[in-house]
Scaffold this active site. Structure first.
Site, PDB file in Angstrom:
ATOM      1  N   ASP A  62       0.846  -1.195   0.000  1.00 52.37           N
ATOM      2  CA  ASP A  62       0.000   0.000   0.000  1.00 52.37           C
ATOM      3  C   ASP A  62       0.882   1.246   0.000  1.00 52.37           C
ATOM      4  O   ASP A  62       2.082   1.167   0.246  1.00 52.37           O
ATOM      5  CB  ASP A  62      -0.951   0.016   1.205  1.00 52.37           C
ATOM      6  CG  ASP A  62      -0.243  -0.346   2.494  1.00 52.37           C
ATOM      7  OD1 ASP A  62       0.973  -0.087   2.610  1.00 52.37           O
ATOM      8  OD2 ASP A  62      -0.896  -0.887   3.403  1.00 52.37           O
ATOM      9  N   ASP A  64       1.233   5.061   1.545  1.00 49.46           N
ATOM     10  CA  ASP A  64       0.773   6.044   2.520  1.00 49.46           C
ATOM     11  C   ASP A  64       1.405   7.383   2.193  1.00 49.46           C
ATOM     12  O   ASP A  64       2.559   7.455   1.765  1.00 49.46           O
ATOM     13  CB  ASP A  64       1.180   5.625   3.940  1.00 49.46           C
ATOM     14  CG  ASP A  64       0.485   4.341   4.354  1.00 49.46           C
ATOM     15  OD1 ASP A  64      -0.712   4.221   4.087  1.00 49.46           O
ATOM     16  OD2 ASP A  64       1.166   3.453   4.902  1.00 49.46           O
ATOM     17  N   ASP A 136       7.513   3.844  13.901  1.00 46.87           N
ATOM     18  CA  ASP A 136       8.049   2.742  14.699  1.00 46.87           C
ATOM     19  C   ASP A 136       9.514   2.409  14.434  1.00 46.87           C
ATOM     20  O   ASP A 136      10.335   2.395  15.340  1.00 46.87           O
ATOM     21  CB  ASP A 136       7.146   1.497  14.561  1.00 46.87           C
ATOM     22  CG  ASP A 136       6.774   1.164  13.131  1.00 46.87           C
ATOM     23  OD1 ASP A 136       7.291   1.808  12.187  1.00 46.87           O
ATOM     24  OD2 ASP A 136       5.949   0.234  12.928  1.00 46.87           O
TER      25      ASP A 136
HETATM   26  P1  ATP Z   1       3.196  -3.203   5.276  1.00 49.42           P
HETATM   27  O1  ATP Z   1       4.160  -3.533   4.205  1.00 49.42           O
HETATM   28  O2  ATP Z   1       2.740  -4.391   5.992  1.00 49.42           O
HETATM   29  O3  ATP Z   1       2.067  -2.319   4.835  1.00 49.42           O
HETATM   30  P2  ATP Z   1       3.963  -0.873   6.748  1.00 49.42           P
HETATM   31  O4  ATP Z   1       5.227  -0.528   7.501  1.00 49.42           O
HETATM   32  O5  ATP Z   1       3.663  -0.055   5.541  1.00 49.42           O
HETATM   33  O6  ATP Z   1       4.053  -2.399   6.374  1.00 49.42           O
HETATM   34  P3  ATP Z   1       1.450   0.059   7.702  1.00 49.42           P
HETATM   35  O7  ATP Z   1       0.558  -0.532   8.734  1.00 49.42           O
HETATM   36  O8  ATP Z   1       0.969   0.212   6.311  1.00 49.42           O
HETATM   37  O9  ATP Z   1       2.763  -0.833   7.744  1.00 49.42           O
HETATM   38  O10 ATP Z   1       1.919   1.463   8.285  1.00 49.42           O
HETATM   39  C1  ATP Z   1       2.462   2.495   7.485  1.00 49.42           C
HETATM   40  C2  ATP Z   1       3.500   3.255   8.274  1.00 49.42           C
HETATM   41  O11 ATP Z   1       2.912   3.867   9.443  1.00 49.42           O
HETATM   42  C3  ATP Z   1       4.633   2.417   8.841  1.00 49.42           C
HETATM   43  O12 ATP Z   1       5.630   2.181   7.875  1.00 49.42           O
HETATM   44  C4  ATP Z   1       5.125   3.279   9.995  1.00 49.42           C
HETATM   45  O13 ATP Z   1       5.906   4.358   9.535  1.00 49.42           O
HETATM   46  C5  ATP Z   1       3.829   3.849  10.527  1.00 49.42           C
HETATM   47  N1  ATP Z   1       3.245   2.982  11.574  1.00 49.42           N
HETATM   48  C6  ATP Z   1       2.340   1.994  11.410  1.00 49.42           C
HETATM   49  N2  ATP Z   1       2.010   1.424  12.570  1.00 49.42           N
HETATM   50  C7  ATP Z   1       2.716   2.075  13.512  1.00 49.42           C
HETATM   51  C8  ATP Z   1       2.803   1.965  14.941  1.00 49.42           C
HETATM   52  N3  ATP Z   1       2.088   1.064  15.616  1.00 49.42           N
HETATM   53  N4  ATP Z   1       3.637   2.811  15.579  1.00 49.42           N
HETATM   54  C9  ATP Z   1       4.344   3.752  14.908  1.00 49.42           C
HETATM   55  N5  ATP Z   1       4.309   3.899  13.578  1.00 49.42           N
HETATM   56  C10 ATP Z   1       3.515   3.073  12.875  1.00 49.42           C
HETATM   57 MG    MG Z   2       1.942  -0.186   4.422  1.00 46.45          MG
END
Ligand code: ATP
Ligand code: MG
Length: 429
Positions: A62, A64, A136
């Protein structure tokens, strides 16, 4: 991706690195949203897993977007958008190429926390620097501006990305206390990306894993789906157990894995996880109800055995054990209603597979959950439970033409007498 020599940003003291990311790898809707925010005078970047995955050469799940525009301002710019969330308000912008999430920069350290240090709301807006520090892991805090083809690295994420290191931003104990679900994210991402969890964070996880019990069960359910349904279920399961986290998600399962029938149960779990990974690789349908049925099968059987020893009939013991197992598990992770029903059916049908005669067999064959329950039966056989002949019978039955099916279900010879077809025959252990 090619990376040129870092040069300081004109606008910020933070390192701003020109990179070449093939924009055809970026969702067109995300590019459009960023350009429109820029045109309206706002800052806007791709951030998080999307940037991380692009830099690693993976295809992002995805995209963001982070911006200094407030949710209401973003909402005004895009007709096809809506503000969602309460604890963490963001804007969903819909386009022909899917949905992108637009979040306003948050201020690190200014989120609302409760007495235990847990974040309860995070809607205090801040600068991009602050936003980076509330994320995170360093690899998740890289900002990419596709219009300028520049990467902003405020926390040393690029270096950790090169070293394949998952490093918590700030003090791991503090960050995990703020949001214990980050420990699950650490395990999930380290497996998915093949990154090492940095030592201090690893030690924190061993110490603080028990805090998962304080995360809302519904949130844990969402995390579990991500943990086991991204194609790395086997490795994730091993990693969760190595980090001591699995016991806080599925304590009854963990107990049975170490118990008397642990070997067979463990074989069942591994076979199910391997098949989940295979199904995802080959684009087949998967559902958490099946995995929950597998994880809770050990505890369910142990309880049925116990209740039978207490004098209940198999049928009554089964029904009571199903109720009890589901309710007990829901104290840790929720199981949405829509999944509970199929899970219970998979279990109930295990019992009905013994009724192979007359119309019962045909009725079972037509049952909407037959296929899942049959797969479950075969898994049990593969794991060494004494149901291999039953599984073979149902395999033959499915492959047979109608006259043969009729013959199989009417076959008198070898058919147990009525007294032998009682409840004892129908137990599944
Ligand atoms: P994925 O590939 O599974 O989507 P992701 O790192 O992009 O992994 P997301 O849940 O889409 O995970 O979150 C997007 C971003 O938001 C993360 O990369 C991180 O920067 C931030 N984030 C998400 N969850 C948290 C959390 N619990 N605490 C702090 N930052 C977070
Ligand atoms: Mg993501």
């Amino acid at each position: 991706m090619r990376r040129a020599t870092p040069e300081p940003s004109k606008h910020s003291p933070s390192p701003c690195i020109p990179v070449e990311i093939d924009s055809s790898c970026i969702n067109r809707n995300a590019l459009r949203v960023i350009s429109k925010l820029h045109d309206a005078g706002y800052e806007a970047y791709l951030v998080g897993g999307g940037v991380r995955d692009l830099l690693l050469g993976h295809s992002p799940k995805d995209f963001d977007i982070a911006t200094n525009a407030h949710p209401e301002e973003v909402r005004k710019l895009f007709d096809n958008s809506r503000i969602i969330g309460r604890r963490f308000r963001i804007v969903h912008v819909y386009g022909s190429k899917g949905l992108v999430e637009v979040a306003t920069f948050r201020a690190a350290g200014r989120a609302h926390v409760n007495q235990k240090g847990r974040i309860i709301a995070d809607n205090t807006y801040g600068s991009i620097d602050e936003d980076a520090f509330r994320r995170d892991f360093t690899a998740n805090a890289l900002y990419y501006d596709p219009d300028e083809a520049r990467l902003l690295d405020l926390v040393g994420g690029l270096q950790d990305l090169d070293a394949r290191m998952l490093r918590v931003i700030g003090e791991p104990d503090l960050r995990f206390r703020e949001d214990p679900a980050r420990m699950l994210r650490a395990v999930r991402l380290s497996v998915k990306l093949d990154f090492q969890v940095e030592k201090q964070a690893e030690e924190s996880i061993y110490r603080l894993g028990h805090l998962l019990s304080e995360v809302h069960p519904a949130r844990l359910f969402d995390e579990i789906v991500k943990l086991f349904y991204t194609g790395f279920a086997v490795r994730t399961f091993d990693a969760l157990r190595e980090f001591g986290l699995f016991q806080h998600l599925f304590p009854m399962t963990e107990k049975e894995l170490c118990g008397r029938s642990g070997e067979t149960f463990s074989a069942l779990v591994y076979t199910a996880l391997q098949r989940t990974d295979e199904r995802i690789r080959t684009g087949k349908h998967v559902t958490p109800s099946f995995l929950y049925a597998v994880f809770l099968w050990g505890p369910l059987r142990a309880l049925v055995r116990q209740l039978e020893l207490d004098g209940l009939s198999h049928k009554v013991a089964h029904a009571a054990a199903v109720e009890n197992t589901v309710i007990s598990q829901m104290r840790f992770t929720s199981i949405p209603k829509r999944l509970q029903h199929p899970m219970r059916e998979i279990w109930d049908l295990q019992f009905r597979f013994y009724r192979k005669y007359g119309n019962s067999a045909f009725r079972l064959y037509r049952h909407p959950r037959f296929r899942a329950a049959y797969d479950f039966l075969c898994l049990r056989a593969a794991a060494g439970e004494p149901v291999d002949r039953l599984c073979e019978w149902w395999t033959t039955f499915q492959e047979a033409d109608l006259p043969t099916k009729r013959k199989m279900t009417n076959a008198r010879r070898g058919r147990p007498r009525k007294s032998q077809r009682g409840s004892a025959k129908r137990t599944y252990h």
